[in-house]
Design a protein around this motif. Sequence first.
Motif, PDB file in Angstrom:
ATOM      1  N   LYS A  12       1.655  -0.973  15.252  1.00  0.00           N
ATOM      2  CA  LYS A  12       0.379  -0.381  15.649  1.00  0.00           C
ATOM      3  C   LYS A  12       0.182   1.013  15.064  1.00  0.00           C
ATOM      4  O   LYS A  12      -0.937   1.463  14.878  1.00  0.00           O
ATOM      5  CB  LYS A  12       0.276  -0.316  17.173  1.00  0.00           C
ATOM      6  CG  LYS A  12       0.186  -1.663  17.823  1.00  0.00           C
ATOM      7  CD  LYS A  12       0.077  -1.542  19.322  1.00  0.00           C
ATOM      8  CE  LYS A  12       0.004  -2.911  19.970  1.00  0.00           C
ATOM      9  NZ  LYS A  12      -0.123  -2.842  21.421  1.00  0.00           N
ATOM     10  N   LEU A  13       1.272   1.706  14.738  1.00  0.00           N
ATOM     11  CA  LEU A  13       1.191   3.077  14.241  1.00  0.00           C
ATOM     12  C   LEU A  13       0.978   3.175  12.730  1.00  0.00           C
ATOM     13  O   LEU A  13       0.730   4.266  12.215  1.00  0.00           O
ATOM     14  CB  LEU A  13       2.469   3.835  14.621  1.00  0.00           C
ATOM     15  CG  LEU A  13       2.782   3.891  16.127  1.00  0.00           C
ATOM     16  CD1 LEU A  13       4.110   4.576  16.355  1.00  0.00           C
ATOM     17  CD2 LEU A  13       1.663   4.594  16.865  1.00  0.00           C
ATOM     18  N   THR A  14       1.042   2.065  12.019  1.00  0.00           N
ATOM     19  CA  THR A  14       0.877   2.081  10.564  1.00  0.00           C
ATOM     20  C   THR A  14      -0.592   2.317  10.214  1.00  0.00           C
ATOM     21  O   THR A  14      -1.471   1.620  10.714  1.00  0.00           O
ATOM     22  CB  THR A  14       1.340   0.751   9.940  1.00  0.00           C
ATOM     23  OG1 THR A  14       2.659   0.478  10.381  1.00  0.00           O
ATOM     24  CG2 THR A  14       1.307   0.810   8.430  1.00  0.00           C
ATOM     25  N   GLY A  15      -0.844   3.306   9.368  1.00  0.00           N
ATOM     26  CA  GLY A  15      -2.210   3.643   8.971  1.00  0.00           C
ATOM     27  C   GLY A  15      -2.805   2.634   8.008  1.00  0.00           C
ATOM     28  O   GLY A  15      -2.092   1.881   7.325  1.00  0.00           O
ATOM     29  N   ILE A  16      -4.125   2.625   7.921  1.00  0.00           N
ATOM     30  CA  ILE A  16      -4.833   1.673   7.071  1.00  0.00           C
ATOM     31  C   ILE A  16      -4.510   1.902   5.601  1.00  0.00           C
ATOM     32  O   ILE A  16      -4.369   0.947   4.839  1.00  0.00           O
ATOM     33  CB  ILE A  16      -6.358   1.748   7.320  1.00  0.00           C
ATOM     34  CG1 ILE A  16      -6.663   1.187   8.713  1.00  0.00           C
ATOM     35  CG2 ILE A  16      -7.132   0.975   6.264  1.00  0.00           C
ATOM     36  CD1 ILE A  16      -8.104   1.229   9.112  1.00  0.00           C
ATOM     37  N   GLU A  17      -4.354   3.163   5.181  1.00  0.00           N
ATOM     38  CA  GLU A  17      -4.035   3.442   3.781  1.00  0.00           C
ATOM     39  C   GLU A  17      -2.703   2.815   3.381  1.00  0.00           C
ATOM     40  O   GLU A  17      -2.568   2.234   2.306  1.00  0.00           O
ATOM     41  CB  GLU A  17      -3.998   4.949   3.515  1.00  0.00           C
ATOM     42  CG  GLU A  17      -5.324   5.654   3.702  1.00  0.00           C
ATOM     43  CD  GLU A  17      -5.610   6.003   5.160  1.00  0.00           C
ATOM     44  OE1 GLU A  17      -4.658   6.037   5.969  1.00  0.00           O
ATOM     45  OE2 GLU A  17      -6.782   6.228   5.486  1.00  0.00           O
ATOM     46  N   GLU A  18      -1.702   2.930   4.248  1.00  0.00           N
ATOM     47  CA  GLU A  18      -0.396   2.342   3.966  1.00  0.00           C
ATOM     48  C   GLU A  18      -0.475   0.817   3.949  1.00  0.00           C
ATOM     49  O   GLU A  18       0.141   0.153   3.120  1.00  0.00           O
ATOM     50  CB  GLU A  18       0.635   2.801   4.989  1.00  0.00           C
ATOM     51  CG  GLU A  18       2.037   2.316   4.696  1.00  0.00           C
ATOM     52  CD  GLU A  18       3.075   2.830   5.677  1.00  0.00           C
ATOM     53  OE1 GLU A  18       4.196   2.294   5.632  1.00  0.00           O
ATOM     54  OE2 GLU A  18       2.777   3.722   6.482  1.00  0.00           O
ATOM     55  N   ARG A  19      -1.259   0.264   4.857  1.00  0.00           N
ATOM     56  CA  ARG A  19      -1.437  -1.189   4.899  1.00  0.00           C
ATOM     57  C   ARG A  19      -2.087  -1.685   3.614  1.00  0.00           C
ATOM     58  O   ARG A  19      -1.650  -2.667   3.016  1.00  0.00           O
ATOM     59  CB  ARG A  19      -2.300  -1.584   6.097  1.00  0.00           C
ATOM     60  CG  ARG A  19      -1.625  -1.375   7.424  1.00  0.00           C
ATOM     61  CD  ARG A  19      -2.582  -1.638   8.562  1.00  0.00           C
ATOM     62  NE  ARG A  19      -1.950  -1.413   9.843  1.00  0.00           N
ATOM     63  CZ  ARG A  19      -2.089  -2.223  10.872  1.00  0.00           C
ATOM     64  NH1 ARG A  19      -2.851  -3.285  10.796  1.00  0.00           N
ATOM     65  NH2 ARG A  19      -1.472  -1.949  12.011  1.00  0.00           N
ATOM     66  N   GLN A  20      -3.146  -1.001   3.182  1.00  0.00           N
ATOM     67  CA  GLN A  20      -3.830  -1.397   1.958  1.00  0.00           C
ATOM     68  C   GLN A  20      -2.909  -1.282   0.751  1.00  0.00           C
ATOM     69  O   GLN A  20      -2.940  -2.128  -0.147  1.00  0.00           O
ATOM     70  CB  GLN A  20      -5.078  -0.543   1.743  1.00  0.00           C
ATOM     71  CG  GLN A  20      -6.189  -0.871   2.703  1.00  0.00           C
ATOM     72  CD  GLN A  20      -7.366   0.077   2.574  1.00  0.00           C
ATOM     73  OE1 GLN A  20      -7.207   1.235   2.213  1.00  0.00           O
ATOM     74  NE2 GLN A  20      -8.551  -0.409   2.899  1.00  0.00           N
ATOM     75  N   SER A  21      -2.080  -0.270   0.734  1.00  0.00           N
ATOM     76  CA  SER A  21      -1.137  -0.079  -0.363  1.00  0.00           C
ATOM     77  C   SER A  21      -0.140  -1.230  -0.453  1.00  0.00           C
ATOM     78  O   SER A  21       0.113  -1.771  -1.538  1.00  0.00           O
ATOM     79  CB  SER A  21      -0.396   1.245  -0.177  1.00  0.00           C
ATOM     80  OG  SER A  21       0.608   1.386  -1.134  1.00  0.00           O
ATOM     81  N   LYS A  22       0.434  -1.614   0.675  1.00  0.00           N
ATOM     82  CA  LYS A  22       1.418  -2.705   0.675  1.00  0.00           C
ATOM     83  C   LYS A  22       0.764  -4.049   0.351  1.00  0.00           C
ATOM     84  O   LYS A  22       1.333  -4.858  -0.381  1.00  0.00           O
ATOM     85  CB  LYS A  22       2.136  -2.766   2.013  1.00  0.00           C
ATOM     86  CG  LYS A  22       3.019  -1.550   2.240  1.00  0.00           C
ATOM     87  CD  LYS A  22       4.073  -1.814   3.243  1.00  0.00           C
ATOM     88  CE  LYS A  22       4.816  -0.555   3.574  1.00  0.00           C
ATOM     89  NZ  LYS A  22       5.956  -0.291   2.756  1.00  0.00           N
ATOM     90  N   LEU A  23      -0.431  -4.289   0.872  1.00  0.00           N
ATOM     91  CA  LEU A  23      -1.142  -5.524   0.536  1.00  0.00           C
ATOM     92  C   LEU A  23      -1.472  -5.561  -0.957  1.00  0.00           C
ATOM     93  O   LEU A  23      -1.307  -6.587  -1.610  1.00  0.00           O
ATOM     94  CB  LEU A  23      -2.426  -5.644   1.361  1.00  0.00           C
ATOM     95  CG  LEU A  23      -2.253  -5.942   2.849  1.00  0.00           C
ATOM     96  CD1 LEU A  23      -3.573  -5.725   3.574  1.00  0.00           C
ATOM     97  CD2 LEU A  23      -1.742  -7.343   3.077  1.00  0.00           C
TER      98      LEU A  23
END
Length: 60
Positions: A12-23
Amino acid sequence: MRTIKVKLPFTKLTGIEERQSKLGMWVNALLNGSKINVIEELHYSTGSYIVVENTRDYSR
């Protein structure tokens, strides 16, 4: 053209920017860096997914 969906779990603490980067990293690896069109992207509390279509023509 090829359409793929990449789905990854996140905290839940992972930011959207980091999520987009990994995807994006996984999409690039799967499609060998081809140009893509993002069809759908969704971020929810415990994960995210992206649906992309590459623009490369596979017909022979």
